[in-house]
Design an enzyme around this catalytic site. Structure first.
Site, PDB file in Angstrom:
ATOM      1  N   ASP A 254      44.671  40.873  37.077  1.00 57.95           N
ATOM      2  CA  ASP A 254      43.789  41.012  38.145  1.00 57.95           C
ATOM      3  C   ASP A 254      44.557  41.192  39.264  1.00 57.95           C
ATOM      4  O   ASP A 254      45.631  40.670  39.721  1.00 57.95           O
ATOM      5  CB  ASP A 254      42.971  39.860  38.130  1.00 57.95           C
ATOM      6  CG  ASP A 254      43.857  38.577  38.116  1.00 57.95           C
ATOM      7  OD1 ASP A 254      44.848  38.324  37.373  1.00 57.95           O
ATOM      8  OD2 ASP A 254      43.486  37.635  38.887  1.00 57.95           O
TER       9      ASP A 254
ATOM     10  N   GLU B  33      43.349  35.505  36.785  1.00 58.31           N
ATOM     11  CA  GLU B  33      44.285  34.675  37.001  1.00 58.31           C
ATOM     12  C   GLU B  33      44.263  33.905  38.347  1.00 58.31           C
ATOM     13  O   GLU B  33      44.265  33.080  38.561  1.00 58.31           O
ATOM     14  CB  GLU B  33      45.760  35.078  36.900  1.00 58.31           C
ATOM     15  CG  GLU B  33      46.678  33.928  36.865  1.00 58.31           C
ATOM     16  CD  GLU B  33      47.206  33.279  38.219  1.00 58.31           C
ATOM     17  OE1 GLU B  33      47.439  32.119  37.919  1.00 58.31           O
ATOM     18  OE2 GLU B  33      47.263  34.238  39.151  1.00 58.31           O
TER      19      GLU B  33
HETATM   20 ZN    ZN Z   1      48.726  35.107  42.952  1.00 54.27          ZN
HETATM   21 ZN    ZN Z   2      50.300  35.720  40.245  1.00 55.45          ZN
END
Ligand code: ZN
Ligand code: ZN
Length: 426
Positions: free
Chosen positions: A98, A164
Site C-alpha cells: 500500500d 500496512e
Molecule cells: Zn510507513
Molecule cells: Zn512501511
C-alpha cells in the site's frame, strides 16, 4: 556410517552453506526487471484496501511463473504458493503493497501524479514508505525461486499484504485480517521473513535487532468528568481541565519514574485534548486521546495497568471521575532470538559481514508483528540511501526517496534466507 565419511559430508554441507546456492546469474537477470516493476508500481500507487491494480500486476506475475495463487485475501492481498521439488517446511515471505496520502515532490521520470480521496478530501498518493520496493523485491524473489525449485526443500508462501499503514476508518485490513483469513495456515507456516527499506540506511547495508524491534502501538481515550461552574467561582465546581493537566503530568511519571528505561524504551503521548467552550465557564468534561509505545510484553501490561489506576485516582483526588480506555493498534514486532541467531550467517554471507549491523529498537510500529504471533519471524531493515549522500528524507514525507540500487540485496537476502532455512530443516 563411517565416522570419517560423516565428517566429510558435514564439512561438505557446511562448505556449501558457507558459499550459498550460487544464483548470481539469476540475480543479474532479475535486477532490471525488479527496477522496472518498482518504477511502474511507484508511478501508480494505491491507498490501503484499494490496491486493485497493484494486486493484479502481482497476481499476473505469479501466475506467469506457474505459482499457485489466491487473490482477494484481506480485500486486495495476493498469496502465492510455490512447492519445491523436495519436501520440507514452509517459509513465508511478506511484502506490503500500500501507498500513503502524500503528494510527491521528487522530480523523477516515474514520479507519482496520482490523486485519490482520503477521509473525504482530495489527496496526492505516493509510495512514501517504500512499499513499492518491497513489492518489486518479492516479485523478483518469486521469479528466482520458481526457476530453482530443485534447490527448495519445502514450500514458499509469498504474502503480498494490503493496508500496512492501516485500513480506512471503519474497515478491517492489513496483516491482522490476513491472519484472521488463515494466511498462516494451510500449509502452516514454520517461519516468516520480512524486510523494510530504509531511506536513512546506505544501500547494501542491513540493520537488525533481536527481540523487540518495533513497538506495540496502542491508542487511549481518557474521559474526565467534573462539575460545571462559573469561571469566577471555581469553588462551586470541579475543574476537568485542571484534572487533565494533573493526569498528563502523572502519566509522564509512569515513563520517567516507574519504567525501567535501560531495558527497553516506552512512550506515552497525549496527542489531543478537548474541553470547554468559553473563557468564563469551567466546563463539565474533558477528553484526551493519545498513543502508547512499548517493546516488551511485561512492560506493556504494567504500563497499561498503571495508566488506568493513575487516571482514576488522580481524578478522584481532585473531586472528579475519569476513565481510561486502551485499544491495541499493532503488536510488538518481535524477532525470534533463536531464528535471528540461526539466520544471521546467511545475511552476513549475502551482504558481507561488515554490512550487517545491529540497531536500536524503533518506537514506530509495523503490522508484520501479527504474523510473528503465529510463527517465529525475522524482520530486518534494508539500505535504500544513495551512497555518498549526506541528506535523506524520512519516510512518509513528500521528498522521500529510495535508490533503485538498494533492492538487489533485498532480493538476494530473501531468496537465500528461504533456501537456507528450508535446507536446515530438511
Ligand atoms: Zn510507513
Ligand atoms: Zn512501511
Amino acid at each position: 556410517m563411517n565416522k570419517l565419511v560423516l565428517i566429510g559430508i558435514c564439512l561438505l554441507t557446511s562448505g556449501l552453506f558457507a558459499q550459498g546456492p550460487n544464483l548470481e546469474k539469476d540475480y543479474e537477470q532479475i535486477e532490471n526487471k525488479v527496477i522496472e516493476w518498482r518504477h511502474d508500481i511507484h508511478q501508480n500507487p494505491e491507498l490501503g484496501n484499494r490496491e486493485f491494480k497493484t494486486a493484479e500486476k502481482i497476481a499476473n506475475h505469479l501466475k506467469s511463473l506457474g505459482i499457485e495463487i489466491q487473490t482477494g485475501v484481506a480485500y486486495t492481498g495476493v498469496v502465492g504458493l510455490l512447492k519445491g521439488d523436495n519436501p520440507g517446511q514452509v517459509v513465508a515471505l511478506r511484502a506490503d503493497i500500500d501507498a500513503l496520502p502524500v503528494t510527491e515532490r521528487n522530480n523523477l521520470p516515474y514520479k507519482s501524479n496520482v490523486t485519490s480521496e482520503f477521509l473525504g478530501e482530495k489527496v496526492g498518493v505516493m509510495h512514501a514508505c517504500g512499499h513499492d520496493t518491497h513489492t518489486a523485491i518479492l516479485m523478483g524473489v518469486a521469479e528466482v525461486l520458481s526457476k530453482n525449485k530443485d534447490k527448495i526443500n519445502g514450500t514458499v508462501k509469498f504474502i503480498f499484504q494490503p493496508a500496512e499503514e492501516g485500513p480506512p476508518p471503519g474497515e478491517e485490513g492489513g496483516a491482522l485480517l490476513m491472519v484472521k483469513e488463515g494466511v498462516m495456515e494451510n500449509p502452516k507456516v514454520d517461519a516468516i521473513f520480512g524486510l523494510h527499506i530504509n531511506s536513512q540506511t546506505p544501500v547494501n547495508m542491513i540493520r537488525y535487532k533481536s527481540g523487540g524491534t518495533m513497538a506495540a502501538a496502542q491508542s487511549f481515550t481518557i474521559k474526565v468528568n467534573g462539575k460545571q461552574s462559573h469561571g469566577s467561582q471555581p469553588w462551586g465546581g470541579v475543574d476537568p481541565i485542571l484534572i487533565s493537566a494533573k493526569i498528563i503530568d502523572g502519566l509522564q511519571t509512569i515513563i520517567s519514574r516507574e519504567t525501567e528505561l535501560t531495558n527497553e524504551a516506552a512512550v506515552i503521548t497525549v496527542g489531543k485534548i478537548k474541553s470547554g467552550v468559553r473563557f468564563n465557564i469551567i466546563p463539565e468534561s474533558a477528553e484526551m486521546i493519545g498513543t502508547i509505545r512499548t517493546l516488551d510484553y511485561d512492560m506493556k501490561d504494567k504500563l497499561n495497568k498503571r495508566m488506568i489506576e493513575m487516571v482514576e485516582t488522580i481524578a478522584k483526588a481532585y473531586g472528579g471521575t475519569a476513565t481510561c480506555e486502551i485499544n491495541d493498534a499493532t503488536d510488538i514486532t518481535y524477532n525470534d532470538p533463536a531464528l535471528v541467531t540461526q539466520m544471521l550467517p546467511t545475511l552476513e554471507r549475502v551482504a558481507g559481514k561488515e554490512m550487517v549491523v545491529t540497531q536500536k529498537a524503533i518506537t514506530g510500529a509495523e503490522d508484520f508483528s501479527y504474523f510473528q504471533r503465529e510463527a517465529p519471524g525475522f524482520f530486518f531493515f534494508l539500505g535504500g540511501m544513495t551512497p555518498g549522500t549526506t541528506e535523506s528524507f524520512p519516510h512518509h514525507t513528500p521528498d522521500f526517496l529510495i535508490d533503485d540500487a538498494g533492492m538487489q540485496l533485498g532480493v538476494k537476502a530473501m531468496t537465500e534466507l528461504t533456501l537456507d532455512y528450508l535446507s536446515a530443516g530438511k
